[in-house]
Design a protein around this motif. Structure first.
Motif, PDB file in Angstrom:
ATOM      1  N   UNK A   1       0.812  -1.228   0.000  1.00  0.00           N
ATOM      2  CA  UNK A   1       0.000   0.000   0.000  1.00  0.00           C
ATOM      3  C   UNK A   1       0.842   1.273   0.000  1.00  0.00           C
ATOM      4  N   UNK A   2       1.975   1.326   0.753  1.00  0.00           N
ATOM      5  CA  UNK A   2       2.780   2.549   0.708  1.00  0.00           C
ATOM      6  C   UNK A   2       3.352   2.874  -0.670  1.00  0.00           C
ATOM      7  N   UNK A   3       3.498   1.868  -1.543  1.00  0.00           N
ATOM      8  CA  UNK A   3       3.941   2.165  -2.911  1.00  0.00           C
ATOM      9  C   UNK A   3       2.929   3.085  -3.579  1.00  0.00           C
ATOM     10  N   UNK A   4       1.636   2.767  -3.385  1.00  0.00           N
ATOM     11  CA  UNK A   4       0.574   3.561  -4.010  1.00  0.00           C
ATOM     12  C   UNK A   4       0.249   4.805  -3.195  1.00  0.00           C
ATOM     13  N   UNK A   5       0.546   4.797  -1.895  1.00  0.00           N
ATOM     14  CA  UNK A   5       0.330   6.016  -1.105  1.00  0.00           C
ATOM     15  C   UNK A   5       1.234   7.140  -1.610  1.00  0.00           C
ATOM     16  N   UNK A   6       2.311   6.772  -2.292  1.00  0.00           N
ATOM     17  CA  UNK A   6       3.242   7.760  -2.835  1.00  0.00           C
ATOM     18  C   UNK A   6       2.858   8.203  -4.249  1.00  0.00           C
ATOM     19  N   UNK A   7       1.797   7.626  -4.810  1.00  0.00           N
ATOM     20  CA  UNK A   7       1.358   8.022  -6.153  1.00  0.00           C
ATOM     21  C   UNK A   7      -0.106   8.478  -6.185  1.00  0.00           C
ATOM     22  N   UNK A   8      -0.782   8.457  -5.015  1.00  0.00           N
ATOM     23  CA  UNK A   8      -2.194   8.826  -4.936  1.00  0.00           C
ATOM     24  C   UNK A   8      -2.363  10.343  -4.973  1.00  0.00           C
ATOM     25  N   UNK A   9      -3.308  10.822  -5.764  1.00  0.00           N
ATOM     26  CA  UNK A   9      -3.482  12.255  -5.961  1.00  0.00           C
ATOM     27  C   UNK A   9      -4.312  12.921  -4.864  1.00  0.00           C
ATOM     28  N   UNK A  10      -5.376  12.232  -4.402  1.00  0.00           N
ATOM     29  CA  UNK A  10      -6.264  12.797  -3.385  1.00  0.00           C
ATOM     30  C   UNK A  10      -6.645  11.723  -2.374  1.00  0.00           C
ATOM     31  N   UNK A  11      -6.884  12.130  -1.134  1.00  0.00           N
ATOM     32  CA  UNK A  11      -7.267  11.168  -0.103  1.00  0.00           C
ATOM     33  C   UNK A  11      -8.610  10.505  -0.409  1.00  0.00           C
ATOM     34  N   UNK A  12      -9.496  11.214  -1.103  1.00  0.00           N
ATOM     35  CA  UNK A  12     -10.813  10.651  -1.400  1.00  0.00           C
ATOM     36  C   UNK A  12     -10.731   9.458  -2.341  1.00  0.00           C
ATOM     37  N   UNK A  13      -9.597   9.270  -3.017  1.00  0.00           N
ATOM     38  CA  UNK A  13      -9.416   8.127  -3.913  1.00  0.00           C
ATOM     39  C   UNK A  13      -9.071   6.848  -3.147  1.00  0.00           C
ATOM     40  N   UNK A  14      -8.769   6.998  -1.858  1.00  0.00           N
ATOM     41  CA  UNK A  14      -8.277   5.882  -1.063  1.00  0.00           C
ATOM     42  C   UNK A  14      -9.242   4.717  -0.927  1.00  0.00           C
ATOM     43  N   UNK A  15     -10.547   5.000  -0.774  1.00  0.00           N
ATOM     44  CA  UNK A  15     -11.491   3.909  -0.575  1.00  0.00           C
ATOM     45  C   UNK A  15     -11.524   2.995  -1.799  1.00  0.00           C
ATOM     46  N   UNK A  16     -11.522   3.556  -2.979  1.00  0.00           N
ATOM     47  CA  UNK A  16     -11.545   2.734  -4.186  1.00  0.00           C
ATOM     48  C   UNK A  16     -10.222   1.994  -4.347  1.00  0.00           C
ATOM     49  N   UNK A  17      -9.105   2.690  -4.111  1.00  0.00           N
ATOM     50  CA  UNK A  17      -7.795   2.090  -4.353  1.00  0.00           C
ATOM     51  C   UNK A  17      -7.473   1.005  -3.334  1.00  0.00           C
ATOM     52  N   UNK A  18      -7.658   1.305  -2.050  1.00  0.00           N
ATOM     53  CA  UNK A  18      -7.220   0.380  -1.004  1.00  0.00           C
ATOM     54  C   UNK A  18      -8.325  -0.582  -0.561  1.00  0.00           C
ATOM     55  N   UNK A  19      -9.465  -0.045  -0.143  1.00  0.00           N
ATOM     56  CA  UNK A  19     -10.551  -0.916   0.318  1.00  0.00           C
ATOM     57  C   UNK A  19     -11.155  -1.670  -0.872  1.00  0.00           C
TER      58      UNK A  19
END
Length: 485
Positions: free
Chosen positions: A248-266
């Motif tokens: 997950x930290x690999x993608x935490x370094x490429x994520x544009x907005x926090x609101x994208x987190x639910x789709x990307x991670x969960x």
């Protein structure tokens, strides 16, 4: 069949309901700059859109685990469905979301750094060593597993050794080059192949009317192995996997907005759960318990994948499905080594803009992995399973502490953390690769360790909140980002 369809529906509903609840508990800050922009370096910190990040995250976390694990878990019967569904919704997806989002709030930090911050400085060193061990094991398993599958569908002149060398060469390139140059470009193609193969096998099970068993709590394992704790370590990816905390930290370094987190991670964990459901159902539908056990004994999970794919989709479609399965370990193996490089670089504080710095950190990892490829796969898998769930345990306690220090609903992480603590310690106290204690003694010992872990958690939370309230030690859970980068 009804149980299978209901299970798939529950996973989807879980994303839209419990996933939304977890997001609300965490508290997304839309205006907060993410590390992708604040610390952009053109190598690991590179902003990418939600679609690419989601597909990379899925392929990062979905190695052979959500296929091989559920196939072996199918030996226990439909009770495996329960762990995939409820484990994925209430443990695995929560684990992935919290590790990804907490990393975003802390400059894209990896699990060792987060463990040191929230569980104590000593944990940083322990978890660092543990994470490197897990990632090297993952990288090794994800060389040998796809190599075996490729060898099965290749001409006789293509040797196993040549396939292993080719995979290692790809891993070296993907580990060293910027994330958007290889991984960001190839993964959408690989992802399409993966999704098509999973839909093909799952659809064939339904259309062709294969007899997927209905729900029963009976333990159907032909060897009589206990459901607890073995099932919960056999099926890790697809339900709950500590390996994901390293990805997950690999993608935490490429994520544009926090609101994208639910789709990307969960969301991607839920999708992985659906893949796991399909392969667990296939293992139960196409083989009896004894039949599945015989195929596993003769050729391992790879043999089951081949039989299922060819039986359900024919020669051409089956080959495409096998290619989809091959994609999974390869696209997790490359990021396993990449993650190991990043963790070591963060630990010894070596910048990664220069390729020479990336090279001297990464090459020893590959040398160790080459040596490990000579070790029996089944032995490696047992060690991987234990290390994997132990890492998940630590990551969930980190998530619980993060929420507790903000006086938020920490139970969403603490409950699954306590459960997997009990399962993990029961396993290592009883297992042949562990202390070999009688199962009753293992249960008692694990219960004491779990109780002590819970007590330590509440004691630490109370002490740190009291120190904060008195002004002696302010609590800082989210770090300010370096906007000068």
């Amino acid at each position: 069949m009804v149980t299978f369809l209901v299970a798939i529906a529950l996973l989807i509903v879980g994303y839209f309901t419990y996933g939304k609840f977890v997001e609300k508990v965490f508290g997304v800050k839309e205006e907060r700059m993410t590390p992708a922009y604040a610390n952009a370096d053109g190598v690991d910190y590179v902003p990418m859109d939600t679609k690419r990040n989601s597909m990379i995250q899925l392929l990062n976390i979905a190695g052979v685990g959500p296929i091989f694990g559920p196939i072996m878990g199918a030996l226990y019967g439909p009770v495996a469905f329960l762990w995939i569904v409820f484990g994925c919704i209430f443990a695995g997806a929560v684990h992935d979301y919290l590790t990804g989002m907490i990393s975003i709030r802390n400059r894209g930090a990896h699990l060792p750094e987060l463990a040191g911050k929230f569980l104590g400085k000593a944990f940083r060193h322990v978890v660092n060593a543990f994470s490197i061990l897990l990632l090297v094991l993952v990288g090794t398993v994800f060389v040998t597993a796809p190599a075996a599958l490729i060898a099965d569908i290749s001409p006789a002149w293509v040797t196993m050794g040549a396939i292993v060398v080719a995979i290692f060469l790809y891993y070296i390139v993907a580990t060293l080059l910027p994330v958007d140059k290889v991984i960001g470009r190839l993964y959408p193609i690989f992802g399409a192949l993966l999704v098509i193969s999973a839909i093909g096998v799952g659809g064939a099970l339904i259309v062709q009317g294969h007899p997927i068993p209905e729900m029963t709590f009976e333990n159907m394992h032909p060897g009589g192995l206990a459901v607890f704790p073995l099932l919960f370590l056999t099926i890790s990816c697809g339900a709950l996997s500590g390996f994901h905390a390293t990805q997950s930290p690999i993608i935490s370094r490429t994520t544009q907005k926090e609101s994208q987190g639910r789709k990307i991670f969960y969301g991607m964990m839920i999708l992985e759960g659906i893949i796991a459901m399909i392969w667990a159902a296939a293992g139960m539908a196409l083989f009896s318990g004894e039949g599945l056990n015989e195929v596993l004994a003769a050729g391992g999970p790879a043999a089951v994948v081949r039989e299922v794919s060819i039986t359900t989709l024919g020669a051409v479609g089956g080959t495409l499905a096998i290619l989809g399965v091959i994609v999974l370990p390869i696209t997790s193996g490359d990021t396993a080594f990449r993650s190991a490089r990043m963790i070591i670089a963060d630990y010894i504080k070596v910048g990664q803009k220069r390729i020479s710095n990336r090279l001297w950190i990464a090459l020893p990892l590959f040398v160790i992995s080459v040596v490990l490829t000579q070790v029996d796969f089944n032995l490696l898998w047992r060690y991987f399973s234990w290390a994997n769930q132990s890492t998940a345990m630590i990551a969930l306690w980190v998530g619980a502490m993060y929420l507790a220090l903000q006086r938020k609903n920490f139970w969403i992480a603490a409950v699954p953390a306590a459960f997997i603590t009990m399962a993990t310690f029961t396993y290592i106290l009883n297992a042949e690769i562990g202390f070999r204690l009688p199962i009753e003694v293992a249960y008692a010992g694990a219960a004491l360790i779990t109780a002590a872990s819970i007590a330590a958690f509440f004691y630490t939370v109370k002490a740190r909140l009291a120190a904060s309230d008195s002004g002696l030690r302010p609590i800082v859970v989210d770090e300010e980002l370096d906007r000068s980068a």
